[in-house]
Write an enzyme that holds these catalytic residues in place. Sequence first.
Site, PDB file in Angstrom:
ATOM      1  N   HIS A   6       0.825  -1.204   0.000  1.00  0.00           N
ATOM      2  CA  HIS A   6       0.000   0.000   0.000  1.00  0.00           C
ATOM      3  C   HIS A   6       0.859   1.254   0.000  1.00  0.00           C
ATOM      4  O   HIS A   6       2.044   1.199   0.293  1.00  0.00           O
ATOM      5  CB  HIS A   6      -0.969   0.024   1.201  1.00  0.00           C
ATOM      6  CG  HIS A   6      -0.305   0.096   2.535  1.00  0.00           C
ATOM      7  ND1 HIS A   6      -0.162  -0.994   3.353  1.00  0.00           N
ATOM      8  CD2 HIS A   6       0.249   1.137   3.210  1.00  0.00           C
ATOM      9  CE1 HIS A   6       0.451  -0.637   4.463  1.00  0.00           C
ATOM     10  NE2 HIS A   6       0.715   0.658   4.407  1.00  0.00           N
ATOM     11  N   ARG A  10      -1.687  10.887   4.385  1.00  0.00           N
ATOM     12  CA  ARG A  10      -2.324  11.524   5.535  1.00  0.00           C
ATOM     13  C   ARG A  10      -3.383  12.483   5.014  1.00  0.00           C
ATOM     14  O   ARG A  10      -3.108  13.277   4.104  1.00  0.00           O
ATOM     15  CB  ARG A  10      -1.294  12.287   6.366  1.00  0.00           C
ATOM     16  CG  ARG A  10      -0.349  11.367   7.103  1.00  0.00           C
ATOM     17  CD  ARG A  10       0.649  12.162   7.964  1.00  0.00           C
ATOM     18  NE  ARG A  10       1.495  11.241   8.691  1.00  0.00           N
ATOM     19  CZ  ARG A  10       2.637  10.739   8.226  1.00  0.00           C
ATOM     20  NH1 ARG A  10       3.069  11.091   7.026  1.00  0.00           N
ATOM     21  NH2 ARG A  10       3.343   9.898   8.947  1.00  0.00           N
ATOM     22  N   GLU A  57      -3.724   3.492   1.843  1.00  0.00           N
ATOM     23  CA  GLU A  57      -4.048   3.616   3.262  1.00  0.00           C
ATOM     24  C   GLU A  57      -4.234   5.103   3.537  1.00  0.00           C
ATOM     25  O   GLU A  57      -3.290   5.882   3.412  1.00  0.00           O
ATOM     26  CB  GLU A  57      -2.917   3.066   4.125  1.00  0.00           C
ATOM     27  CG  GLU A  57      -3.102   3.327   5.604  1.00  0.00           C
ATOM     28  CD  GLU A  57      -1.872   2.964   6.425  1.00  0.00           C
ATOM     29  OE1 GLU A  57      -1.760   3.464   7.549  1.00  0.00           O
ATOM     30  OE2 GLU A  57      -1.015   2.196   5.937  1.00  0.00           O
ATOM     31  N   ASN A  61      -5.276  11.633  11.388  1.00  0.00           N
ATOM     32  CA  ASN A  61      -4.843  11.895  12.758  1.00  0.00           C
ATOM     33  C   ASN A  61      -5.858  12.861  13.363  1.00  0.00           C
ATOM     34  O   ASN A  61      -6.026  13.988  12.873  1.00  0.00           O
ATOM     35  CB  ASN A  61      -3.429  12.490  12.771  1.00  0.00           C
ATOM     36  CG  ASN A  61      -2.407  11.476  12.303  1.00  0.00           C
ATOM     37  OD1 ASN A  61      -2.218  10.442  12.930  1.00  0.00           O
ATOM     38  ND2 ASN A  61      -1.766  11.756  11.192  1.00  0.00           N
ATOM     39  N   HIS A  75       3.439  11.737  -7.261  1.00  0.00           N
ATOM     40  CA  HIS A  75       2.039  11.424  -7.526  1.00  0.00           C
ATOM     41  C   HIS A  75       1.832   9.926  -7.448  1.00  0.00           C
ATOM     42  O   HIS A  75       2.789   9.159  -7.461  1.00  0.00           O
ATOM     43  CB  HIS A  75       1.602  11.942  -8.906  1.00  0.00           C
ATOM     44  CG  HIS A  75       2.366  11.328 -10.046  1.00  0.00           C
ATOM     45  ND1 HIS A  75       3.498  11.923 -10.577  1.00  0.00           N
ATOM     46  CD2 HIS A  75       2.191  10.180 -10.741  1.00  0.00           C
ATOM     47  CE1 HIS A  75       3.964  11.159 -11.562  1.00  0.00           C
ATOM     48  NE2 HIS A  75       3.195  10.093 -11.675  1.00  0.00           N
ATOM     49  N   GLU A 123      -1.933  10.958 -11.229  1.00  0.00           N
ATOM     50  CA  GLU A 123      -1.816  10.890 -12.688  1.00  0.00           C
ATOM     51  C   GLU A 123      -2.767   9.816 -13.182  1.00  0.00           C
ATOM     52  O   GLU A 123      -2.732   8.687 -12.702  1.00  0.00           O
ATOM     53  CB  GLU A 123      -0.377  10.549 -13.110  1.00  0.00           C
ATOM     54  CG  GLU A 123      -0.225  10.480 -14.610  1.00  0.00           C
ATOM     55  CD  GLU A 123       1.191  10.114 -15.062  1.00  0.00           C
ATOM     56  OE1 GLU A 123       1.502  10.345 -16.233  1.00  0.00           O
ATOM     57  OE2 GLU A 123       1.966   9.591 -14.226  1.00  0.00           O
TER      58      GLU A 123
END
Length: 128
Positions: A6, A10, A57, A61, A75, A123
């Site tokens: 993965h 964030r 993922e 937070n 990207h 992209e």
Amino acid sequence: KMRLLHTMLRVGNLQTSIDFYTKLMGMKLLRQADNKEYQYTLAFIGYGEESDTTVLELTYNWGKDQYNIGEAYGHIAIGVDDIYALCEFIQQQGGDVYRKPGPVKGGESVIAFVRDPDGYAIELIENK
């Protein structure tokens, strides 16, 4: 055997990001979990199961709604069947298609660039 599992991004608003990737980019929400002790939520999204494909993922937070992406990030790339229709759909939904679909400079591949709600570059590359 090794494989890419993965990529973690964030995000500042988990639901907005989940909606973007599922409703606009066609991914599925695979699983989501809160960590109350350390105050974060993870959501795994993708085009197939984690056992077979690389996924994203999304990490939220708690209480942090903005990040400086920085100059090192490039990207993620996603292969698509009809890049023109997808870009039109993304724009109709208020998404940011900042490089319109067309041939890559000096080549034949048809590409476009969009930004997710946090400003991450994606992209799009039309499948041949």
